[in-house]
Write an enzyme that holds these catalytic residues in place. Sequence first.
Site, PDB file in Angstrom:
ATOM      1  N   GLY A  71       1.012  -1.210  -0.192  1.00 38.52           N
ATOM      2  CA  GLY A  71      -0.171   0.015  -0.148  1.00 38.52           C
ATOM      3  C   GLY A  71       1.170   1.322   0.035  1.00 38.52           C
ATOM      4  O   GLY A  71       0.951   2.334  -0.488  1.00 38.52           O
ATOM      5  N   SER A  72       2.019   1.340   1.335  1.00 35.14           N
ATOM      6  CA  SER A  72       2.046   2.541   0.972  1.00 35.14           C
ATOM      7  C   SER A  72       3.358   2.418  -0.515  1.00 35.14           C
ATOM      8  O   SER A  72       3.270   3.767  -0.444  1.00 35.14           O
ATOM      9  CB  SER A  72       4.263   2.505   2.287  1.00 35.14           C
ATOM     10  OG  SER A  72       3.225   2.102   2.731  1.00 35.14           O
ATOM     11  N   ASN A 152      -8.104   3.866   8.695  1.00 39.64           N
ATOM     12  CA  ASN A 152      -7.606   2.461   8.997  1.00 39.64           C
ATOM     13  C   ASN A 152      -8.059   2.719  11.303  1.00 39.64           C
ATOM     14  O   ASN A 152      -7.559   1.971  11.308  1.00 39.64           O
ATOM     15  CB  ASN A 152      -6.173   2.692   8.999  1.00 39.64           C
ATOM     16  CG  ASN A 152      -4.896   3.295   8.703  1.00 39.64           C
ATOM     17  OD1 ASN A 152      -5.552   4.912   8.284  1.00 39.64           O
ATOM     18  ND2 ASN A 152      -4.288   3.931  10.186  1.00 39.64           N
ATOM     19  N   SER A 200      -3.505  -3.377  -0.289  1.00 41.02           N
ATOM     20  CA  SER A 200      -2.555  -4.367   0.115  1.00 41.02           C
ATOM     21  C   SER A 200      -2.706  -5.708   0.531  1.00 41.02           C
ATOM     22  O   SER A 200      -3.569  -5.333   1.523  1.00 41.02           O
ATOM     23  CB  SER A 200      -1.893  -2.976   1.482  1.00 41.02           C
ATOM     24  OG  SER A 200      -0.899  -4.195   2.281  1.00 41.02           O
ATOM     25  N   THR A 238      12.270  -8.336 -11.509  1.00 49.65           N
ATOM     26  CA  THR A 238      11.665  -9.973 -12.157  1.00 49.65           C
ATOM     27  C   THR A 238       9.992 -10.309 -11.058  1.00 49.65           C
ATOM     28  O   THR A 238       9.843  -9.982  -9.608  1.00 49.65           O
ATOM     29  CB  THR A 238      12.235 -11.210 -11.437  1.00 49.65           C
ATOM     30  OG1 THR A 238      13.628 -10.768 -12.490  1.00 49.65           O
ATOM     31  CG2 THR A 238      12.091 -12.097 -11.435  1.00 49.65           C
ATOM     32  N   CYS A 325       2.818   6.190  21.249  1.00 45.68           N
ATOM     33  CA  CYS A 325       4.178   5.701  22.391  1.00 45.68           C
ATOM     34  C   CYS A 325       5.539   5.200  22.305  1.00 45.68           C
ATOM     35  O   CYS A 325       6.500   4.920  22.463  1.00 45.68           O
ATOM     36  CB  CYS A 325       3.883   5.906  23.301  1.00 45.68           C
ATOM     37  SG  CYS A 325       2.080   7.355  24.469  1.00 45.68           S
TER      38      CYS A 325
HETATM   39  C1  LIG Z   1      -1.655  -0.032   6.366  1.00 54.75           C
HETATM   40  C2  LIG Z   1      -1.901   0.868   5.072  1.00 54.75           C
HETATM   41  C3  LIG Z   1      -0.451   0.826   4.126  1.00 54.75           C
HETATM   42  C4  LIG Z   1       0.006   1.245   4.272  1.00 54.75           C
HETATM   43  O1  LIG Z   1      -0.054  -0.504   3.621  1.00 54.75           O
HETATM   44  P1  LIG Z   1       1.432  -1.596   3.297  1.00 54.75           P
HETATM   45  O2  LIG Z   1       1.193  -2.834   2.625  1.00 54.75           O
HETATM   46  O3  LIG Z   1       1.399  -1.841   4.252  1.00 54.75           O
HETATM   47  O4  LIG Z   1       2.360  -0.477   2.830  1.00 54.75           O
HETATM   48  C5  LIG Z   1      -1.568   2.357   3.656  1.00 54.75           C
HETATM   49  N1  LIG Z   1      -2.898   2.509   3.617  1.00 54.75           N
HETATM   50  C6  LIG Z   1      -3.697   2.639   4.766  1.00 54.75           C
HETATM   51  C7  LIG Z   1      -4.585   3.002   5.091  1.00 54.75           C
HETATM   52  C8  LIG Z   1      -3.051   1.516   5.908  1.00 54.75           C
HETATM   53  O5  LIG Z   1      -4.346   1.210   6.310  1.00 54.75           O
END
Ligand SMILES: *Cc1c(COP(=O)(O)O)cnc(C)c1O
Length: 394
Positions: A71-72, A152, A200, A238, A325
């Site tokens: 996702g990132s 999230n 993701s 790849t 924290c």
């Molecule tokens: C977990 C999350 C991400 C990051 O996804 P990764 O696959 O861990 O990099 C981005 N956006 C939201 C809303 C998420 O919950």
Amino acid sequence: MMQVYADNAATTKLSETALKAMMPYLTDTYGNASSLYRIGQEAHHGVQAARAAVASALGADTNEIYFTSGGSEADNWAIKGVAELMAKKGKKHIITSAFEHHAVLHTVKKLEEQGFRITYLPVYENGIVKAEDVKNAICDDTALVTIMYANNEIGTIQPVSEIGAVCREKGVLFHTDAVQAVGHVAINVKAQNIDLMSMSAHKFHGPKGIGALYCKKGIRLPNLIEGGAQERGRRAGTEAVYAMAGMAAALTEATDALTQNTAKLTALRNRLIDGLLQIESSRLNGDRNSRLPGNVNISFEGVEGESLLLYLDMKGVSASSGSACTSGSLDPSHVLLAIGLPHEVAHGSLRLSLCESNTREEIDYIISCVPEIIERLRSMSPLWEKIQKERGNL
Ligand SMILES: *Cc1c(COP(=O)(O)O)cnc(C)c1O
């Protein structure tokens, strides 16, 4: 002691089906998907089948799905890519919300340093962006609107179709970080006018390290990685066929079971919310209805979230809190601050994120554990004593 995993918004357990779909590519079918001989071509078919399955689950065309590491990466690629594309046309304004994931917030911050103007829309007390606000924020030089599908931390689902319609009407590209939504709510990128969407696999029982970006045909998104011809030349390297196959299997499984999972989860979620709200001075964070079926986020006044998590862990319950924290920062979650929680209340927040394999017994176990922990923490809390004094209870 019961062990309860209730942190599915952080990551999920790999499904058996996904693991089975991955195994051939981790063992016998180890060929490079670009090679012409048989095990190479079998790998190539694996890539194509996975891409087609992901596309079909989301109403996209197969060649609109680009696999990424997660996702990132998809968020970074979509936002930086569109920014680069649009800056050439003199468009340097981005609209987002105050409570996006850091993969989006830190990316737009970076662009701000490079001369982009960023509008952070409010999310109000219910944690929902208004499509009307998006409409009013769009200017002649708006390059992109990026609003997450579901949050999230507090699980609130955004009016994505309405925002998509506004963006389409105004001719502005719309990206949504749908990492929490894909596999959990019904999505159709075409019907909802989504131009780019991040997802993701590990958030829907697929493997970690794989995700995808949906990018609508015709958007000339700049290449992310130069090299070979993989991912239509836009992201070279790849292919991790096992990961793609696992993602596709997990998404298909989640999509097929969506209706029944939603019904089951919504009932468990509501039971948990109602059970925890019995505790004095507690509140539910985020809208109760426009909410992911598995998300519970509750604040307890006079309690420190990190301590609550440690005590829950001793009871076998894995959860998450709204305070940061552990990551070395004393700031409470930007999401909870964005919905207007005072710092000290935001610090006392608990996120429990369920999945379809959680049981009613587990929910009742959590409901039975939390009150005594809260009572114990409050009995040691100077903050709680102060609150009680202010209320004339001491
Ligand atoms: C977990 C999350 C991400 C990051 O996804 P990764 O696959 O861990 O990099 C981005 N956006 C939201 C809303 C998420 O919950």
